[in-house]
Enzyme design. Structure first.
Site, PDB file in Angstrom:
ATOM      1  N   CYS A   1       0.779  -1.229   0.000  1.00  0.00           N
ATOM      2  CA  CYS A   1       0.000   0.000   0.000  1.00  0.00           C
ATOM      3  C   CYS A   1       0.821   1.296   0.000  1.00  0.00           C
ATOM      4  O   CYS A   1       2.015   1.305   0.251  1.00  0.00           O
ATOM      5  CB  CYS A   1      -0.969   0.027   1.170  1.00  0.00           C
TER       6      CYS A   1
ATOM      7  N   GLY B   1      16.913 -11.387   0.149  1.00  0.00           N
ATOM      8  CA  GLY B   1      18.058 -11.550   1.050  1.00  0.00           C
ATOM      9  C   GLY B   1      18.706 -10.230   1.421  1.00  0.00           C
ATOM     10  O   GLY B   1      19.775 -10.220   2.060  1.00  0.00           O
TER      11      GLY B   1
END
Length: 616
Positions: free
Chosen positions: A2, A380
């Site tokens: 959002c 990662g």
């Protein structure tokens, strides 16, 4: 994930300014392509664009608390709270009633229960705003590591706020000004907390609350790194890290939409992908889907350089075979990387001329391709900051230098290349070395002391702190902007605050117990990865090595010089630009030379598109 924005004005009825509030909300459409909402009251306008991840039907926003017909608070929220199920159960036990299954409602109810202390109960990545209708007070909250962005702009009668500067700049009350300090911050590559480059605009600091009421603006840190004695031996430390990672990845796999992993074939992304694959297998939920970025001919013609010793593709495929991932290589060519529409989209996503060219463009294109298949991706990112993976952590000159270590003796393609092109008198007046020195002293003064710690261990604590509070913000911001520009949510398990707090206090001698970088992480992942991937030396995010990319870059810079109408001319020395742009101008494979031209082209485009007033 959002996009959020809003406007508070204590002397104006904002119900009469819906058009402006809607324009602010519309700038966040890329962050939230699934739904939108705008709530207004006499002194507050709260906007939201939604990317639906959890409770697709019930999580609409802005979300209004309804207590027996009263509406005490309104929330606009971006992010994910990974412990929302436990919090929901606790809040139900405290008497709260829920209408949805969303984590958004958990955050709203947590505010009604704990007030501004709610943030201390949350585990996740988030940026949100709560308008308390009872006290007419706005609360802005950002997650501990600053994974999700949040900006604000004080006005004479209140404040504007948004997930990105563009939301604030859509309001005519916000001036588009770049002053000397903002220019130094843009060029400095130091990411000072709370500095937002645009004059008058601020960024909510990671782990910070900002309260706005009729009496003004007040700020409070609800979380920051602290120093503690570490009593675990190597074996116990590795076991604790693995236990944390198991729990973190399990929590971050929760999603009601398709999810995948970003894979580079390095230790960090491979560990996350392998853990996700294991967890999905154990839950009988199928195989993990993974994606990687590559360039046409990159592996076949790869040439080791100062920062990259190996191409990613062989290690990516080794890991894919090992864990049985459903994998896709996203292979890009120079035409796509130099596409004017793509480069313009990247600039709009950034809101600033960062000037790192293909490293932004390729990430944007990777995320855009992934978004056709998945809505959520695990990354990662940040393991190098947490575990000490960058080469300068292990370079004596960089460690001992009286400045940020990533600025020492390194060819950093991420540095804003425009710095090398500045007019001499402007560079003198700005004094970027002095600005960096001041920001470095400010950062060092924040490092929490550990009684009895001295020498190299103390210095490595300082360097870890600099990375966890400054450098990581550069990369997290890049990741957020490129992913949210295409409506993709990227989660970063290594930024879980429990892991960060624990590893920050692991002594450097333990972090490097086997004489290598990221020793603890490598040991924690030893049973998950094939040996080739486990032992691979750190290789940063790839940059194209195609000579045609550099040729087109130089051609575009020369064309801009020929036109002679660049608004950047008042800032940069055209002779310096020409020296890089000519066919014989420096080594085309030198990333710093490339960055200079990228910086010039993007600065020109930014000044044209954003109509910024330059006060330097």
């Amino acid at each position: 994930m959002c996009g959020i924005c809003g406007w508070v004005d204590f002397e104006r009825d904002l119900r009469e300014a819906r058009d402006t509030a809607q324009a602010m909300t519309d700038t966040m459409a890329c962050r939230g392509p699934d739904d939108e909402g705008l709530w207004t009251a006499p002194h507050a306008a709260i906007g939201h664009r939604r990317l639906a991840i959890i409770d697709l039907a019930g999580g609409r926003q802005p979300m209004v608390a309804d207590d027996d017909g009263r509406e005490p608070a309104v929330l606009t929220y971006s992010g994910e709270v990974y412990n929302y199920r436990e919090l929901r159960a606790e809040l139900i036990a405290r008497g709260h009633r829920f209408r949805t299954q969303s984590d958004t409602e958990v955050v709203l109810r947590a505010y009604l229960e704990w007030g501004q202390d709610l943030a201390e109960h949350l585990n996740g990545m988030y940026a949100f705003a709560i308008w308390d209708a009872r006290s007419e007070e706005l609360l802005l909250v950002r997650d501990r590591m600053g994974i999700k962005p949040l900006y604000y702009y004080p006005t004479p009668r209140g404040v504007l706020f948004g997930s990105e500067p563009k939301a604030i700049l859509a309001n005519p009350m916000a001036r588009r000004v770049l002053d000397a300090e903002g220019f130094c911050e843009l060029m400095g590559f130091v990411k000072t907390p709370e500095k937002a480059v645009f004059a008058g605009m601020h960024e909510v600091r990671p782990g910070q609350l900002v309260r706005v009421d009729r009496d003004g603006i007040r700020k409070r840190r609800y979380w920051q790194l602290e120093s503690h004695e570490h009593h675990d031996d190597v074996e116990s430390t590795v076991k604790t890290v693995r236990g944390l990672l198991d729990d973190i990845v399990t929590r971050q796999l929760i999603s009601d939409v398709p999810l995948c992993a970003l894979l580079s074939g390095g230790l960090d992304s491979s560990t996350i992908t392998a853990l996700a694959a294991k967890d999905l297998r154990d839950q009988h939920l199928g195989t993990v889907r993974s994606f990687s970025v590559d360039f046409v001919g990159y592996t076949e013609h790869f040439k080791p350089d100062q920062t990259r010793g190996t191409p990613d593709a062989p290690y990516v495929h080794e890991l894919v075979r090992h864990v049985g991932a459903d994998h896709t290589d996203i292979v890009l060519d120079s035409a796509a990387l130099m596409d004017p529409g793509v480069r313009s989209a990247v600039l709009r996503a950034r809101d600033l001329p960062i000037g790192i060219g293909d490293m932004d463009t390729s990430l944007y294109l990777l995320f855009k391709a992934i978004r056709e298949h998945s809505t959520v991706a695990l990354s990662g990112e940040s393991a190098d900051e947490v575990f000490g993976g960058y080469r300068w952590f292990h370079d004596r000159e960089a460690v001992e230098a009286d400045t940020f270590p990533w600025l020492v003796g390194t060819d950093m393609p991420g540095r804003n290349g425009t710095e090398r092109l500045l007019k001499d008198d402007l560079a003198h007046d700005l004094d970027l070395p002095g600005y960096r020195a001041e920001r470095y002293r400010q950062a060092l003064a924040e490092v929490p002391d550990l009684p009895g710690e001295s020498g190299h261990e103390r210095r490595m604590r300082e360097i870890s702190y600099l990375h966890l509070t400054r450098f990581v913000q550069i990369l997290l911001d890049r990741k957020d902007r490129m992913s949210m520009a295409v409506g993709l949510e990227v989660r970063v398990p290594f930024c879980d605050h429990r892991l960060v707090e624990y590893v920050f206090n692991v002594p450097w001698a333990v972090k490097t117990f086997d004489g290598r970088e990221k020793s603890v992480l490598r040991a924690a992942a030893a049973d998950l990865l094939p040996d080739a991937v486990l032992q691979r030396v750190k290789s940063p995010y790839p940059a194209t090595q195609d000579p045609s990319y550099d040729r087109v870059l130089r051609e575009r810079a020369r064309e801009l010089l020929r036109r002679g109408d660049s608004p950047a001319d008042r800032l940069v020395d055209r002779d310096k630009v020409r020296a890089f742009a000519e066919p014989s101008g420096g080594d085309p494979g030198d990333s710093s030379n490339r960055a200079a031209l990228e910086g010039f082209l993007q600065l020109d485009q930014w000044l044209r598109e954003y109509c910024v007033d330059i006060l330097v």
